[in-house]
Design an enzyme around this catalytic site. Structure first.
Site, PDB file in Angstrom:
ATOM      1  N   ARG A   1     100.641  56.129  37.635  1.00 41.46           N
ATOM      2  CA  ARG A   1     101.254  55.628  35.940  1.00 41.46           C
ATOM      3  C   ARG A   1     101.889  57.471  36.516  1.00 41.46           C
ATOM      4  O   ARG A   1     101.757  58.472  36.784  1.00 41.46           O
ATOM      5  CB  ARG A   1     100.169  56.508  34.942  1.00 41.46           C
ATOM      6  CG  ARG A   1      99.553  55.523  34.692  1.00 41.46           C
ATOM      7  CD  ARG A   1      98.437  55.235  33.376  1.00 41.46           C
ATOM      8  NE  ARG A   1      97.121  55.358  33.547  1.00 41.46           N
ATOM      9  CZ  ARG A   1      96.963  53.832  33.128  1.00 41.46           C
ATOM     10  NH1 ARG A   1      97.765  52.898  32.729  1.00 41.46           N
ATOM     11  NH2 ARG A   1      95.239  53.522  32.567  1.00 41.46           N
TER      12      ARG A   1
ATOM     13  N   ASP B   1      91.949  44.993  29.580  1.00 37.55           N
ATOM     14  CA  ASP B   1      92.248  45.238  28.195  1.00 37.55           C
ATOM     15  C   ASP B   1      92.793  43.913  28.042  1.00 37.55           C
ATOM     16  O   ASP B   1      92.346  43.504  26.869  1.00 37.55           O
ATOM     17  CB  ASP B   1      93.856  45.501  28.219  1.00 37.55           C
ATOM     18  CG  ASP B   1      93.043  47.608  28.446  1.00 37.55           C
ATOM     19  OD1 ASP B   1      92.451  47.825  28.225  1.00 37.55           O
ATOM     20  OD2 ASP B   1      94.411  48.205  28.567  1.00 37.55           O
TER      21      ASP B   1
ATOM     22  N   ARG C   1      67.875  53.996  15.238  1.00 36.80           N
ATOM     23  CA  ARG C   1      69.433  54.476  15.001  1.00 36.80           C
ATOM     24  C   ARG C   1      69.932  53.312  14.938  1.00 36.80           C
ATOM     25  O   ARG C   1      69.806  52.529  15.400  1.00 36.80           O
ATOM     26  CB  ARG C   1      69.463  54.863  16.266  1.00 36.80           C
ATOM     27  CG  ARG C   1      68.328  56.647  16.189  1.00 36.80           C
ATOM     28  CD  ARG C   1      68.522  57.293  17.278  1.00 36.80           C
ATOM     29  NE  ARG C   1      67.708  58.682  17.172  1.00 36.80           N
ATOM     30  CZ  ARG C   1      67.371  59.702  18.127  1.00 36.80           C
ATOM     31  NH1 ARG C   1      67.590  58.962  19.600  1.00 36.80           N
ATOM     32  NH2 ARG C   1      67.110  60.475  17.657  1.00 36.80           N
TER      33      ARG C   1
HETATM   34  O1  F6P Z   1      95.166  49.743  30.458  1.00 34.11           O
HETATM   35  C1  F6P Z   1      93.792  49.686  31.021  1.00 34.11           C
HETATM   36  C2  F6P Z   1      92.859  51.555  30.397  1.00 34.11           C
HETATM   37  O2  F6P Z   1      92.038  51.259  31.195  1.00 34.11           O
HETATM   38  C3  F6P Z   1      92.803  50.923  28.748  1.00 34.11           C
HETATM   39  O3  F6P Z   1      91.884  50.481  28.424  1.00 34.11           O
HETATM   40  C4  F6P Z   1      92.999  53.139  28.536  1.00 34.11           C
HETATM   41  O4  F6P Z   1      93.222  53.079  27.171  1.00 34.11           O
HETATM   42  C5  F6P Z   1      93.514  53.705  29.694  1.00 34.11           C
HETATM   43  O5  F6P Z   1      93.321  52.594  30.529  1.00 34.11           O
HETATM   44  C6  F6P Z   1      92.575  54.276  30.101  1.00 34.11           C
HETATM   45  O6  F6P Z   1      93.936  54.336  30.926  1.00 34.11           O
HETATM   46  P1  F6P Z   1      93.690  56.416  32.579  1.00 34.11           P
HETATM   47  O7  F6P Z   1      92.266  56.973  32.115  1.00 34.11           O
HETATM   48  O8  F6P Z   1      93.576  55.842  33.056  1.00 34.11           O
HETATM   49  O9  F6P Z   1      94.819  57.010  32.141  1.00 34.11           O
END
Ligand code: F6P
Length: 330
Positions: A72, A128, A163
């Site tokens: 990212r 997602d 539970r």
């Molecule tokens: O976009 C996919 C996803 O798995 C989401 O469901 C989750 O919120 C996010 O990525 C978490 O991403 P990371 O931990 O890679 O930043």
């Protein structure tokens, strides 16, 4: 067109490797040179790539993750970053790019249009399932199956100890994983970002089940639900005084976060098939001149949707599934 590039970006999803394989083999089949850009937009800016040969993608179908790696990238969100990435693509004379990713990846492509002169096509790769223009995204079915396997195990211990388990699945902005897992795992309640639910009504529903003979319960929570994740829901539930309703100790609750396990593992057949079909379709459409579109599958047919719609139009959770979840859990 002579040369195309493929890359994966954002959260990885099982089946991305099948998509890479399909793009590479279709590209080569039609006489193109195909390169694989490493680490998504990060690698595009840094000019990190490898030439994709037929055998690089051998034996890939069964593997989770992405051989092209992913990231990212904050830098790509700036104009300077996008310019750097476009300069690299232009310097390599890349006529078209195939991006495999989710919402963030596709949002990046919208802006990138202003910088890159070649054609842009996207494949929906995210667990997602929150992209408009496709019934399913690559990775969604595997993630649901993985979460379900965990839930089946949790239900054994829930039943033994009588539970309530509050289980958090992924979905920062969407409840598709939660709804599918919830129905198939027999959850009494499913909390998702798309629907506002009060915890009091959630607990009241649980209690009515216990009055009808239930001795354990499951609440599935999507990570982005308004009440928070599993641990927050657990804390808030504790603050509601339930001792009057269920014995003197109230309900015995535990929270579990399934987390990134949902992103890994061997892709189920559905994700491999979807990725294979969409990868082939994407390259064929790119050759025909498609631009700024995402490929998807609706009612079993491959279709194109403008990337802008895929990102900004809202794919709604099916109300019939929500009804099924409610009625079947009484
Ligand atoms: O976009 C996919 C996803 O798995 C989401 O469901 C989750 O919120 C996010 O990525 C978490 O991403 P990371 O931990 O890679 O930043």
């Amino acid at each position: 067109m002579k040369k195309i590039a493929v890359f994966t970006s954002g959260g990885d999803a099982p089946g991305m490797n099948s998509a890479i394989r399909a793009v590479v083999r279709t590209g080569i089949h039609y006489g193109f040179e195909v390169i694989g850009i490493m680490r998504g937009y990060q690698g595009m800016m840094a000019g990190e790539y490898k030439k994709m040969e037929l055998r690089i993608v051998s034996n890939l179908l069964k593997h989770g993750g992405t051989i092209l790696k992913t990231s990212r990238s904050k830098e790509f969100m700036t104009d300077a970053g996008k310019q750097k990435a476009a300069d690299f693509l232009h310097s390599q004379e890349i006529d078209g790019i195939v991006a495999i990713g989710g919402n963030g990846t596709l949002t990046g492509l919208l802006e990138f249009r202003k910088f890159y002169k070649g054609k842009i096509i996207a494949l929906p790769g995210t667990i997602d399932n929150d992209l408009y223009g496709t019934d399913n995204t690559i990775g969604f079915h595997t993630a649901v199956q993985t979460a379900l396997d965990v839930i089946d195990k949790i239900k054994d211990t829930a039943a033994s100890h009588e539970r309530v388990f509050i289980v958090e699945v992924m979905g920062a902005h969407s409840g598709f994983v939660a709804v599918h897992v919830g129905i198939c795992g027999g959850a009494e309640e499913i909390l998702i970002p798309e629907v506002n639910t009060s915890l009091l009504s959630t607990v009241t529903h649980l209690i009515s089940g216990w009055r009808k003979g239930k001795t354990s319960s499951l609440i599935v929570v999507a990570e982005g639900c308004a009440e928070g994740g599993a641990y927050q829901v657990l804390e808030k539930t504790k603050q509601l005084d339930l001792s009057v309703e269920i014995g003197s100790d109230g309900l015995d609750c535990r929270a579990v976060v399934i987390g990134h396990i949902q992103r890994g593992g061997t892709p189920v057949y559905f994700d491999r098939l979807l990725a294979s079909k969409l990868g082939l379709f994407a390259v064929e459409k790119l050759i025909e001149g498609a631009d700024n579109v995402m490929v998807g599958e609706i009612d079993n047919k491959c279709v194109l949707t403008p990337i802008e719609d895929a990102v900004y139009k809202k794919k709604a959770v099916d109300p019939f599934l929500l009804k099924a979840a409610e009625i079947l859990s009484i």
